[in-house]
Design an enzyme around this catalytic site. Structure first.
Site, PDB file in Angstrom:
ATOM      1  N   GLN A  29       0.810  -1.228   0.000  1.00  0.00           N
ATOM      2  CA  GLN A  29       0.000   0.000   0.000  1.00  0.00           C
ATOM      3  C   GLN A  29       0.841   1.276   0.000  1.00  0.00           C
ATOM      4  OE1 GLN A  29      -1.755  -0.940   4.034  1.00  0.00           O
ATOM      5  NE2 GLN A  29      -1.467   1.244   4.359  1.00  0.00           N
ATOM      6  N   CYS A  35      -5.330   0.804   3.464  1.00  0.00           N
ATOM      7  CA  CYS A  35      -5.529  -0.579   3.875  1.00  0.00           C
ATOM      8  C   CYS A  35      -6.954  -1.051   3.626  1.00  0.00           C
ATOM      9  CB  CYS A  35      -5.193  -0.716   5.348  1.00  0.00           C
ATOM     10  SG  CYS A  35      -6.151   0.389   6.406  1.00  0.00           S
TER      11      CYS A  35
END
Ligand SMILES: *[C@@H]1O[C@H](CO)[C@@H](O)[C@H](O)[C@H]1NC(C)=O
Ligand SMILES: *[C@@H]1O[C@H](CO)[C@@H](O)[C@H](O)[C@H]1NC(C)=O
Ligand SMILES: *[C@@H]1O[C@H](CO)[C@@H](O)[C@H](O)[C@H]1NC(C)=O
Ligand SMILES: *[C@@H]1O[C@H](CO)[C@@H](O)[C@H](O)[C@H]1NC(C)=O
Ligand SMILES: *[C@@H]1O[C@H](CO)[C@@H](O)[C@H](O)[C@H]1NC(C)=O
Ligand SMILES: *[C@@H]1O[C@H](CO)[C@@H](O)[C@H](O)[C@H]1NC(C)=O
Ligand SMILES: *[C@@H]1O[C@H](CO)[C@@H](O)[C@H](O)[C@H]1NC(C)=O
Ligand SMILES: *[C@@H]1O[C@H](CO)[C@@H](O)[C@H](O)[C@H]1NC(C)=O
Length: 337
Positions: A146, A152
């Site tokens: 990420q 997330c």
């Protein structure tokens, strides 16, 4: 010089000599780490600051690994020059916003029933198998990265949809987290905020209306941009989904059906390397991270896919101790059709 004096000098200088050796070891560790983790610095002060933070993390990792009563080990990684506070700020979501969202979802459950979501009552029967690992069925896409973006939630939701699409349509395709980061926003009626955090359930709801396209079509860049999607037929569309009640039995039963989008407290996860993790402060759980549960082992340890690259944890995965470790039972979703 007599020999007595020499001995005395050595005795006096020994601690200094040892301290220097330790310092040289630390420097070598830093040089080794920084050749793998390239960094740019604003100035020399920042460079020095980062080095000191690294030394502190190095000490924490070494101290933990030298104790033999732990069920998990730590290692240096991409987070090793960040303080705990920076890690929480840049990588995790703000836990007070997450708490507020969870409360609001619980008290406004009528909105979710109009969009396909629902909460079922907790399960009393348990016909879950002894172990589940969706990786062995080829139902889990590769671990993603990420970056420095609190996205997330998008990885958790995309991972869930990818696995569901495989189980239902036998097609394992990477979906676009970037589309979720860019498009699940207030303009579309969602409270998610791209790289500043968001909700897997919003991402699923959005995808049910617009469709989620492939990663290849809409690649990940890790910063929030203008939504680059038109129309309502962009790819996979979940039809219904549900929140999983917060018991171990319910999560196990759910995992027999498919992976589950879960929310956890990852405040202490930064240097996890391997083993069964139980390092969360269970009396002070702050939900701040979205991930994907993909199974459990015969001892009840949860197997969880993270989005911090394969260099973190067990090739990008973490195993969490049974029950509500790190708040794993708190706020979970599964697609049902
Ligand atoms: C949740 O929804 C059900 C059915 O729509 C309703 O009966 C119940 O009161 C709601 N609960 C809360 C806490 O709003
Ligand atoms: C599960 O549901 C039963 C009744 O349906 C209830 O008595 C029990 O408290 C619930 N457990 C949890 C953890 O919510
Ligand atoms: C799998 O899904 C992707 C994306 O929807 C599509 O491009 C591809 O053709 C599909 N593959 C198969 C074998 O159906
Ligand atoms: C938007 O997507 C189209 C095609 O899918 C692409 O050609 C274009 O460069 C994208 N625009 C931006 C700003 O990313
Ligand atoms: C589970 O949910 C119930 C309400 O449904 C709540 O009272 C309880 O505190 C929750 N337990 C955990 C461990 O989150
Ligand atoms: C558990 O058993 C019930 C009733 O026999 C069945 O409907 C359900 O599909 C089973 N669930 C799993 C995960 O096998
Ligand atoms: C865990 O959290 C509680 C409540 O905030 C705190 O009092 C306690 O010191 C914490 N324990 C550790 C080991 O940090
Ligand atoms: C976890 O659950 C098991 C049974 O499922 C129980 O025996 C054990 O005491 C629990 N551990 C904790 C720390 O709650």
């Amino acid at each position: 010089m007599n020999s007595k004096f020499i001995l005395l000098s050595i005795a006096l200088l020994m601690p200094l000599y040892l301290a220097q050796n330790v310092f040289i070891e630390k420097l070598i560790a830093y040089n080794k780490w920084s050749s793998k983790n390239l960094r740019t610095f604003l100035n020399n002060e920042e460079k020095l600051f980062r080095q000191l933070v690294f030394f502190e993390n190095l000490q924490k990792v070494n101290y933990h690994n030298a104790q033999d009563h732990h069920t998990y080990s730590l290692a240096l990684n991409q987070f090793s020059d960040m303080t705990e506070e920076e890690f929480a700020e840049k990588i995790l979501m703000q836990s007070d916003l997450v708490d507020l969202h969870i409360q609001q979802t619980a008290s406004h459950n009528s909105t979710s029933s109009t969009t396909g979501g629902s909460t079922s009552s907790n399960s009393t029967s348990n016909n879950a198998t002894v172990t589940v690992d969706w990786r062995s069925k080829g139902a889990v896409t590769p671990v993603k990265q990420q970056g420095y973006c609190s996205s997330c939630w998008a990885f958790s939701a995309a991972g869930l949809m990818e696995s569901f699409n495989f189980i239902k349509n036998k097609n394992l395709t990477d979906f676009s987290e970037q589309q979720l980061v860019d498009c699940v926003n207030s303009a579309n009626g969602y409270s998610s905020k791209g790289c500043s955090g968001g909700w897997p359930a919003s991402a699923i709801d959005y995808s049910s209306k617009f469709g989620i396209t492939t990663l290849q079509n809409y690649p990940y860049i890790g910063v929030q941009k203008k939504c680059n999607i038109t129309g309502t037929n962009n790819g996979f569309k979940p039809k219904s989904w549900k929140q999983i009640p917060n018991t171990s039995k319910d999560l196990q039963n759910a995992l027999n059906y498919s992976p589950v989008s879960i929310a956890v407290d990852a405040s202490t996860w930064s240097h996890y390397k391997s083993g069964v993790y139980n390092g969360c402060n269970q009396t002070d759980i702050k939900i701040n991270h979205g991930v994907l549960a993909i199974g459990y082992d015969s001892l009840g340890n949860w197997i969880v896919k993270n989005s911090w690259g394969t260099g973190w944890g067990e090739q990008g995965y973490i195993r969490l101790a049974p029950n509500n470790t790190c708040g794993i039972l708190s706020y979970n979703y599964q697609i049902t059709a």
